[in-house]
Scaffold this active site. Structure first.
Site, PDB file in Angstrom:
ATOM      1  N   HIS A   1      46.431  58.282  13.970  1.00 34.52           N
ATOM      2  CA  HIS A   1      46.826  57.183  13.090  1.00 34.52           C
ATOM      3  C   HIS A   1      48.289  57.332  12.716  1.00 34.52           C
ATOM      4  O   HIS A   1      48.755  58.432  12.413  1.00 34.52           O
ATOM      5  CB  HIS A   1      45.990  57.160  11.808  1.00 34.52           C
ATOM      6  CG  HIS A   1      46.335  56.013  10.916  1.00 34.52           C
ATOM      7  ND1 HIS A   1      45.781  54.756  11.060  1.00 34.52           N
ATOM      8  CD2 HIS A   1      47.215  55.924   9.885  1.00 34.52           C
ATOM      9  CE1 HIS A   1      46.297  53.949  10.152  1.00 34.52           C
ATOM     10  NE2 HIS A   1      47.174  54.627   9.435  1.00 34.52           N
TER      11      HIS A   1
ATOM     12  N   SER B   1      42.216  54.450   2.442  1.00 38.26           N
ATOM     13  CA  SER B   1      42.071  53.417   3.462  1.00 38.26           C
ATOM     14  C   SER B   1      41.998  54.035   4.854  1.00 38.26           C
ATOM     15  O   SER B   1      41.086  53.735   5.642  1.00 38.26           O
ATOM     16  CB  SER B   1      43.246  52.436   3.381  1.00 38.26           C
ATOM     17  OG  SER B   1      43.201  51.503   4.439  1.00 38.26           O
TER      18      SER B   1
ATOM     19  N   ARG C   1      46.189  44.584  -0.357  1.00 34.68           N
ATOM     20  CA  ARG C   1      47.324  45.452  -0.689  1.00 34.68           C
ATOM     21  C   ARG C   1      48.620  44.876  -0.165  1.00 34.68           C
ATOM     22  O   ARG C   1      49.657  44.927  -0.822  1.00 34.68           O
ATOM     23  CB  ARG C   1      47.103  46.851  -0.106  1.00 34.68           C
ATOM     24  CG  ARG C   1      46.069  47.680  -0.841  1.00 34.68           C
ATOM     25  CD  ARG C   1      45.632  48.875  -0.029  1.00 34.68           C
ATOM     26  NE  ARG C   1      46.753  49.633   0.456  1.00 34.68           N
ATOM     27  CZ  ARG C   1      46.815  50.236   1.643  1.00 34.68           C
ATOM     28  NH1 ARG C   1      45.792  50.134   2.479  1.00 34.68           N
ATOM     29  NH2 ARG C   1      47.876  50.923   2.004  1.00 34.68           N
TER      30      ARG C   1
ATOM     31  N   LYS D   1      38.202  54.674   7.304  1.00 35.30           N
ATOM     32  CA  LYS D   1      38.022  54.123   8.652  1.00 35.30           C
ATOM     33  C   LYS D   1      37.843  55.235   9.681  1.00 35.30           C
ATOM     34  O   LYS D   1      36.989  55.163  10.556  1.00 35.30           O
ATOM     35  CB  LYS D   1      39.227  53.262   9.032  1.00 35.30           C
ATOM     36  CG  LYS D   1      39.358  51.967   8.251  1.00 35.30           C
ATOM     37  CD  LYS D   1      40.404  51.071   8.852  1.00 35.30           C
ATOM     38  CE  LYS D   1      41.819  51.542   8.593  1.00 35.30           C
ATOM     39  NZ  LYS D   1      42.305  51.249   7.242  1.00 35.30           N
TER      40      LYS D   1
ATOM     41  N   ASP E   1      37.162  48.450   2.553  1.00 30.42           N
ATOM     42  CA  ASP E   1      38.564  48.728   2.911  1.00 30.42           C
ATOM     43  C   ASP E   1      39.178  47.570   3.673  1.00 30.42           C
ATOM     44  O   ASP E   1      40.352  47.253   3.494  1.00 30.42           O
ATOM     45  CB  ASP E   1      38.653  49.998   3.753  1.00 30.42           C
ATOM     46  CG  ASP E   1      40.039  50.157   4.338  1.00 30.42           C
ATOM     47  OD1 ASP E   1      40.971  50.436   3.570  1.00 30.42           O
ATOM     48  OD2 ASP E   1      40.205  49.962   5.565  1.00 30.42           O
TER      49      ASP E   1
END
Length: 448
Positions: free
Chosen positions: A82, A183, A168, A187, A161
């Protein structure tokens, strides 16, 4: 449950219990808590923060609000990556097929553009026909067949989320470390991973520009992973200039294809290899990072990584021929060179201005419902420290029409700053500065 009371308590510095977070997230996912109340709570969190236990409780509440992938039957490690977001950051497009080609299953779950940053899903959808909205069952089948799936967050996975992520962006609460950490990890933990690698951006184009905040975020997510038996490694990488040359959806796909063929820009390849090395070690496919680097270089040189990307594209409904002929990707009808207005040294290529310029061209969103034009963007060849003469080409603008070309020039006027002398330009950040694990923080050694 009285949501107003929870907002008031958090606003005043109080805590929410694990049970309150769980009920709140379930009700929000079900549409029983309106966005305006969740927006108020997000702003309270932005200013007051959450303690370590609360971050874990919020993460768990969002994780438990939906379904999970079931991948325990796979015989190989399951590792995702990520990025906290950047401009020109197409690393995920390269890493997913590359790491999968080296023997690790990669359930690459990505998002859309957030703020000034690009989104992997928007880039993938620049490939004609490519479907990112696949179900959990489809993703699981792809991981069995190809050891890779490239998908968006479905309505089944962490739905609380999914709603909060968009909120957001609309409420200027993106930069909250507790909200970012919860968040991302809700996930990723839903993917049933055996490891996770994070690319935490720092510098002017990052959501958290300061080094200390980037390290704080990395440590927070590493701790959340440890809570769930998922080892996490984080690299801190530079986002004080765009990564690579291509900035925009289709052109970034083309540059990712070049990388898989072995001709990607040096900075893109360095970050890709560094992140991929930790993915392969965590996934049990390499003895150490040096061994992992060798395996990745071989997968690219042999064409195996590019062929796997082609297979993934075809399996997800896209046109696999783009890997052989990137000219089949969407092409901008209007193009123009951006030239140096005077002689000097490139002092800065400011990524936020570039990202906002892509949005102005139509390649990003200011509202969730906005249509993205995949072909627009920039190819920026100027790098900080380059010495240029008046009239030298610094970038190519890719636009829909003349108005777009004008908007692109205006964006690059803001983004590319010239200095009279090389000594007047601030040195760029190191491309990779730190590696963070559960054992602590280490400075990156020799850019390996």
């Amino acid at each position: 449950m009285e949501v107003r009371t929870l907002i008031e308590r958090k606003r005043n510095g109080g805590r929410l219990s694990a049970g309150e977070w769980r009920v709140l997230m379930n009700q929000y996912a079900a549409g029983e808590v309106p966005d305006y109340q969740m927006a108020a709570l997000a702003m309270a969190i932005f200013f007051v923060g959450l303690d370590r236990d609360e971050i874990g409780q919020l993460t768990n509440a969002m994780l438990e609000s939906g379904a999970r992938l079931h991948l325990d039957h796979l015989a190989v490690g399951r590792v995702d990556k990520h990025s906290t977001g950047g401009v020109g950051d197409k690393v995920s497009l390269v890493l997913a097929p590359l790491v999968a080609a080296c023997g690790v299953a990669v359930p690459m779950m990505s998002g859309r553009g957030l703020g000034h940053t690009g989104g992997t899903l928007d880039k993938l959808e620049a490939i004609p026909g490519f479907r990112t909205g696949i179900s959990i069952q489809e993703a699981e089948a792809l991981l069995v067949r190809h050891q890779c799936a490239m998908l968006g967050q479905t309505s089944e996975i962490a739905p609380a989320d999914r709603k909060l992520y968009a909120l957001r962006d609309a409420t200027a609460t993106v930069e909250s470390i507790p909200l970012i950490a919860a968040s991302i990890m809700s996930k990723k933990l839903a993917e049933g991973l055996t490891g996770l690698v994070l690319d935490v951006k720092r510098g002017s184009g990052a959501f958290l520009p300061e080094l200390d905040r980037g390290l704080e975020l990395a440590k927070t997510m590493i701790a959340l992973g440890a809570d769930h038996g998922c080892p996490v490694v984080a690299l801190l990488t530079a986002m004080d200039r765009p990564l690579g040359r291509a900035c925009g959806n289709a052109v970034e796909v083309e540059e990712a294809i070049m990388a898989l063929r072995g001709t990607g820009p040096a900075d893109l390849m360095a970050v890709t290899y560094a992140l991929g090395a930790d993915m392969l070690v965590l996934g049990g496919a390499a003895r150490d990072r040096d061994d992992a680097r060798t395996r990745m270089e071989e997968a690219i040189a042999s064409g195996r990584a590019a062929r796997l990307f082609q297979a993934i594209i075809e399996a997800q409904g896209g046109n696999p021929a783009v890997v052989d002929d990137p000219g089949l990707l969407p092409q901008a009808p209007a193009r123009a060179l951006y030239r140096a207005p005077r002689s000097g040294t490139i002092a800065q290529v400011e990524p936020r201005a570039v990202g906002r310029g892509i949005t102005a061209l139509g390649g990003g969103r200011t509202r969730v419902e906005d249509t993205v034009h995949p072909a627009v963007g920039f190819v920026i060849t100027a790098r900080p420290g380059d010495i240029v003469r008046e009239g030298d080409p610094l970038a190519t603008i890719l636009a829909q029409d003349q108005n777009g070309l004008d908007a692109g020039r205006a964006a690059l006027d803001l983004a590319i700053r010239l200095a009279d002398d090389v000594d007047d330009a601030d040195p760029p950040l190191p491309l990779i500065s730190h590696r963070v694990t559960g054992a602590g923080v280490e400075c990156w050694d020799d850019g390996r």
